[in-house]
Design an enzyme around this catalytic site. Structure first.
Site, PDB file in Angstrom:
ATOM      1  N   TYR A  22       9.576  22.314   6.156  1.00 29.64           N
ATOM      2  CA  TYR A  22       9.867  21.039   5.492  1.00 29.64           C
ATOM      3  C   TYR A  22      10.890  20.232   6.293  1.00 29.64           C
ATOM      4  O   TYR A  22      10.645  19.068   6.650  1.00 29.64           O
ATOM      5  CB  TYR A  22      10.367  21.282   4.074  1.00 29.64           C
ATOM      6  CG  TYR A  22      10.561  20.013   3.276  1.00 29.64           C
ATOM      7  CD1 TYR A  22       9.462  19.305   2.798  1.00 29.64           C
ATOM      8  CD2 TYR A  22      11.830  19.516   2.999  1.00 29.64           C
ATOM      9  CE1 TYR A  22       9.622  18.132   2.068  1.00 29.64           C
ATOM     10  CE2 TYR A  22      11.999  18.348   2.265  1.00 29.64           C
ATOM     11  CZ  TYR A  22      10.899  17.665   1.809  1.00 29.64           C
ATOM     12  OH  TYR A  22      11.063  16.509   1.087  1.00 29.64           O
TER      13      TYR A  22
ATOM     14  N   LEU B 216       0.859  -1.184   0.000  1.00 34.10           N
ATOM     15  CA  LEU B 216       0.000   0.000   0.000  1.00 34.10           C
ATOM     16  C   LEU B 216       0.890   1.227   0.000  1.00 34.10           C
ATOM     17  O   LEU B 216       1.787   1.353   0.830  1.00 34.10           O
ATOM     18  CB  LEU B 216      -0.926  -0.004   1.214  1.00 34.10           C
ATOM     19  CG  LEU B 216      -2.043   1.052   1.219  1.00 34.10           C
ATOM     20  CD1 LEU B 216      -3.231   0.568   2.061  1.00 34.10           C
ATOM     21  CD2 LEU B 216      -1.569   2.398   1.752  1.00 34.10           C
ATOM     22  N   ILE B 217       0.645   2.148  -0.941  1.00 36.48           N
ATOM     23  CA  ILE B 217       1.480   3.331  -1.117  1.00 36.48           C
ATOM     24  C   ILE B 217       0.608   4.580  -1.033  1.00 36.48           C
ATOM     25  O   ILE B 217      -0.461   4.646  -1.659  1.00 36.48           O
ATOM     26  CB  ILE B 217       2.172   3.338  -2.501  1.00 36.48           C
ATOM     27  CG1 ILE B 217       2.706   1.957  -2.867  1.00 36.48           C
ATOM     28  CG2 ILE B 217       3.272   4.373  -2.551  1.00 36.48           C
ATOM     29  CD1 ILE B 217       3.067   1.825  -4.337  1.00 36.48           C
TER      30      ILE B 217
ATOM     31  N   SER C 172       1.583  11.207  -8.501  1.00 34.45           N
ATOM     32  CA  SER C 172       2.768  11.609  -9.253  1.00 34.45           C
ATOM     33  C   SER C 172       4.009  11.174  -8.488  1.00 34.45           C
ATOM     34  O   SER C 172       3.919  10.569  -7.411  1.00 34.45           O
ATOM     35  CB  SER C 172       2.793  13.135  -9.462  1.00 34.45           C
ATOM     36  OG  SER C 172       2.909  13.798  -8.214  1.00 34.45           O
ATOM     37  N   GLY C 173       5.173  11.480  -9.046  1.00 29.02           N
ATOM     38  CA  GLY C 173       6.429  11.306  -8.335  1.00 29.02           C
ATOM     39  C   GLY C 173       6.773   9.885  -7.963  1.00 29.02           C
ATOM     40  O   GLY C 173       6.446   8.929  -8.669  1.00 29.02           O
TER      41      GLY C 173
END
Length: 335
Positions: A196, A48-49, A54-55
């Protein structure tokens, strides 16, 4: 199906990465993780992702499925063209990819999405890849609480929601593998990249602590530390960074002119590096024998400044805890 062997000792593997300031000069060299050099078979492995529009998430969903895995590719705001495109590709190539809706900032979607994946596999989940994330720019003083909450809710709390949803099944089955995608900027710092780095530092700590705690359940955790790669995270930060800038006072804007001037614009983030480095490394790690998977893998073909920190961190953790009641877990994770 992926099986693990509890508390086996492991080799600490260090990968590759690069400072944000080096992104623009990064080469297009490949890592040594090419499937052509070492064929990988992920048949029977359920994965499971998060963040598959995208990316790394999108590339990974295709890559693992082509290696035989049963993939649950999640993304938010369905229906959307990226989901249709991925489903069409899966049908054309006969790949086992199911697209599920999960916005990792919404607990009810996390709960429902993980439940749907478990229902499709009969209650098991071999691999969770916490890939979804976002970035904003600007100095720390410029990060108002709206921006701060958004970044932590996505990059840290989102991963925690997914982990808590997946762990009960992994504990019951007695095995599992969790990948948390952080960043080289979760170990080293460049000024002006907002919250970030703080969120990625937090995810690094969460991941290592989790690794020690779940080792006795046969569950392993691997932290992926990419350097600069040309994914859409750089384009997707433009609008929220522009919105943040519009909320700032002139005093703050003028106090940090070099750091606020570019807020709401897109840099070249990543140069010519190959984003497939990340799915290749993850697939290789999944295929490794239980107990041999590394805690951290830094990825980038040019420079890896975080590797020195990774090494010292492991040494300090061993020295602090190896003779304590936590010693067996620490050794199983770091050795």
């Amino acid at each position: 199906m992926l099986h693990t062997a509890g508390m086996n000792r492991r080799h600490l593997m260090l990968g590759a990465g690069v400072l944000a300031a080096s992104y623009a000069v990064a080469s297009a060299a490949k890592t040594d993780d090419s499937p052509a050099l070492e064929p990988i078979d992920l048949s029977g492995v359920s994965i499971l992702i998060t963040g598959c529009s995208s990316g790394f998430g999108r590339l990974g969903a295709e890559h693992y499925a082509r290696l035989g895995a049963k993939v649950f590719a999640t993304m938010r705001n369905l229906p959307r063209p990226e989901a249709t495109e991925l489903e069409t590709l899966a049908a054309r190539e006969n790949l086992d990819i199911s697209v599920l809706e999960i916005d990792i900032t919404k607990q009810h979607q996390v709960t429902a999405g993980v439940a749907a994946a478990l229902d499709a596999t009969g209650g098991t989940l071999d691999v969770l890849i916490n890939n979804a994330g976002m970035a904003l720019s600007g100095p720390i003083e410029a990060q108002d609480m709206i921006a701060t909450h958004l970044l932590f809710d996505t990059n840290v709390y989102g991963a925690q929601r997914m982990i808590r949803a997946a762990l009960p099944a992994m504990r019951t089955q007695g095995h599992g593998l969790i990948f948390n995608v952080t960043s080289q900027l979760g170990r080293v710092i460049i000024p002006g990249i907002g919250q970030y780095s703080p969120t990625k530092f937090a995810l690094e700590a969460l991941s290592e602590q989790l690794a020690y705690e779940v080792a006795s359940h046969g569950i392993e955790v691997t932290i992926i530390q990419p350097g600069g790669y040309p994914t859409e995270i750089w384009a997707k930060q433009v609008d929220p960074s522009k919105a943040l800038k519009s909320r700032l006072s002139d005093d703050v804007l003028q106090a940090y002119p070099r750091m606020t001037a570019g807020m709401g614009t897109q840099n070249n983030g990543g140069g010519n590096t190959d984003p497939m480095d990340i799915p290749r490394a993850i697939a290789k790690t999944i295929a490794q024998p239980a107990g041999s998977r590394p805690l951290r893998i830094a990825l980038h073909p040019v420079a890896r400044p975080q590797e020195a920190i990774n090494t010292v961190s492991a040494q300090v953790q061993r020295a602090m805890l190896e003779d304590s009641p936590y010693g067996p877990a620490v050794k199983s994770v770091l050795d």
